[in-house]
Scaffold this motif. Structure first.
Motif, PDB file in Angstrom:
ATOM      1  N   SER A  24       0.868  -1.170   0.000  1.00  0.00           N
ATOM      2  CA  SER A  24       0.000   0.000   0.000  1.00  0.00           C
ATOM      3  C   SER A  24       0.904   1.219   0.000  1.00  0.00           C
ATOM      4  N   ASN A  58      -3.743   4.877  -0.305  1.00  0.00           N
ATOM      5  CA  ASN A  58      -4.444   4.716   0.962  1.00  0.00           C
ATOM      6  C   ASN A  58      -4.400   6.033   1.725  1.00  0.00           C
ATOM      7  N   LYS A  87     -12.440   3.007  -1.018  1.00  0.00           N
ATOM      8  CA  LYS A  87     -11.289   2.286  -0.456  1.00  0.00           C
ATOM      9  C   LYS A  87     -11.651   0.845  -0.112  1.00  0.00           C
ATOM     10  N   THR A 120     -10.602  -2.776  -1.770  1.00  0.00           N
ATOM     11  CA  THR A 120      -9.982  -3.827  -0.957  1.00  0.00           C
ATOM     12  C   THR A 120     -10.670  -5.165  -1.182  1.00  0.00           C
TER      13      THR A 120
END
Length: 491
Positions: A206, A211, A320, A324
């Motif tokens: 990441s 992020n 986000k 994921t």
């Protein structure tokens, strides 16, 4: 298992104090790890904070690469089961879908933690993918607050919060995407610093670019432990896209001095959200306390469109977490999240965010930029913003409106509920600011409550310096010197 010291002695030591005993040869890293493992064995049936103890590392603390010459000298440490990876270890992210997921390599931050001399000896609990505010899916685990087992630890750094509060270990890893270090620190009586963007690396899986709202950190019981953790674990790995903040002097030195007279803005009125009268009274007490330390305190709300900020933050989280979950599904060759393996709200978030457009992301980023610029201007005149850690009291376990097992069919209404209680912390994630929760207040029922301070980007040291000044003024007695009902000293 023979203990190296009694539990009162153990729980009165912070990580740096324990490290000093190890360096002096009074105890060994292995003995310290065995004592921590005994604490897990005794208390985990009540609080369900630790998923796994690495028995091989307990018996051989340098097995996975811990440097005993680091500043922490082999102090026991746990990793939240989310974020940085551990070579050869499971990382299941609070999800049935991820059972058996084993990592191939250490993340960069994991290597920094090991170089600092912290002995990573286990995993702590987290809600599924860290999305909600409490680790309480009965099919996975239910983590309980050691101050009162009927209440949540909040989250998502749930197990870390309970482990440190209960005295099992003095320091443990935490992450923060909207308050997940600071909120559980506040309701468990720990110190929780969410650092500025550009302090801890999230490489290689990441980055701050991918992020942007998330940060790494820890829970502790003393400011000096937090300062030492930041000093020794900070920095970017090769190839990071952005510069990393480096202070002019180590925080462990900076905190020895009181800060200058600070200009502190105090508020609980954020957008449409207000704290309860009792929480406002606790905030007022904290403000008067800081006035007594010589600081200028004034009630003032920053000139920021907080409604737009919450909307943008909601968009950020939906994108986000949808990404994921999509990445995991792709790795597993699945088209949809299996309903028996992923919690309902996580599925709804995936459904809402999987087809998000670049235009939506650009609008979100424009609000992030405007909000960050306005707060930057605000911090030209003010050093600190002081708020409560939460707007409402700690929820009882089973309060489903905040959980990803909720039957709420509206993702947006579900997030609105979260903002109603967690109104104050997310602005730090949006803008990349440092924020800290300090255990200097309490709820009407006697449980701990955190007072939350924000500062300008890169001024993490100022928050720690103020925290150290408060700690000295309190004689080290955070939480009014009280300990939780479930605590190693009661073993």
């Amino acid at each position: 298992m023979k203990l190296v010291m009694n539990w009162d002695e153990w729980s009165n030591l912070d990580a740096m104090g324990l490290a000093e005993l190890i360096r002096n040869g009074e105890i060994t890293p292995g003995e310290a790890a065995q004592q921590a493992a005994s604490g897990v064995e005794a208390l985990n049936p009540e609080i369900s904070a630790v998923i796994e103890v690495f028995d091989d590392v307990v018996h051989d603390p340098v097995k996975d690469g811990m440097d005993p010459e680091g500043v922490f000298a082999g102090v026991p440490f746990m990793m939240k089961d989310l974020g940085p990876t551990l070579k050869g270890r499971l990382q299941e992210m609070g999800s049935l879908l991820m059972e058996g997921n084993r990592n191939a390599a250490d993340s960069y931050l994991t290597k920094q933690i090991r170089k600092a001399g912290l002995n990573i000896m286990g995993r702590t609990t987290t809600p599924e993918f860290g999305l909600c505010s409490s680790a309480e899916n009965a099919d996975v685990y239910i983590t309980r607050n050691p101050w009162n087992l009927d209440y949540t630890t909040c989250g998502s750094s749930a197990g870390t919060a309970a482990s440190v509060a209960a005295g099992i270990i003095p320091i443990s890893h935490a992450t923060d995407g909207g308050g997940s270090i600071r909120i559980p620190a506040g309701v468990n009586g720990n110190i929780g610093l969410k650092p500025s963007r550009g302090v801890f690396s999230q490489a290689p899986d990441s980055s701050d670019l991918m992020n942007v709202v998330s940060a790494q950190g820890c829970h502790t019981r003393t400011i000096r432990d937090t300062a030492a953790f930041v000093d020794r674990c900070r920095g970017g790995s090769p190839g990071e896209f952005m510069p990393y903040w480096m202070p002019s002097e180590p925080y462990t030195e900076l905190i020895r001095r009181d800060p200058k007279k600070l200009r502190i803005a105090v508020s609980h009125e954020w957008g449409d959200y207000r704290a309860t009268p009792h929480i406002v009274a606790e905030l007022e007490r904290a403000a008067h306390f800081l006035e007594g330390l010589g600081h200028h305190v004034e009630w003032l709300v920053p000139d920021v469109n907080l409604h737009a900020a919450y909307e943008a933050q909601t968009t950020a989280y939906i994108m986000k977490f949808a990404q994921t979950i999509s990445n995991i599904l792709e790795q597993k060759g699945l088209e949809r999240p299996p309903a028996h393996l992923i919690e309902p709200m996580c599925i709804r978030v995936w459904e809402e965010g999987r087809f998000a457009t670049y235009s939506e992301r650009a609008r979100m980023q424009a609000v992030f930029n405007e909000t960050s610029r306005k707060l930057g201007i605000f911090f030209e005149d003010w050093d600190i913003i002081l708020t409560p850690t939460m707007a409402l009291p700690t929820p009882l376990l089973g309060t489903e409106e905040y959980l990803t097992i909720s039957d709420n069919h509206s993702v947006y209404n579900w997030f609105e509920n979260l903002w109603g209680i967690f109104a104050y912390t997310s602005i730090a994630n949006l803008c990349g600011l440092p924020g800290i929760s300090l255990p200097m207040a309490e709820m009407e029922n006697g449980m701990p409550f955190g007072i939350h301070a924000l500062s300008r980007q890169g001024d993490d040291g100022l928050l720690l310096q103020l925290g150290a000044q408060i700690e000295r003024a309190l004689g080290g007695n955070w939480n009014h010197g009280r300990k939780p009902a479930v605590h190693v000293s009661e073993i």
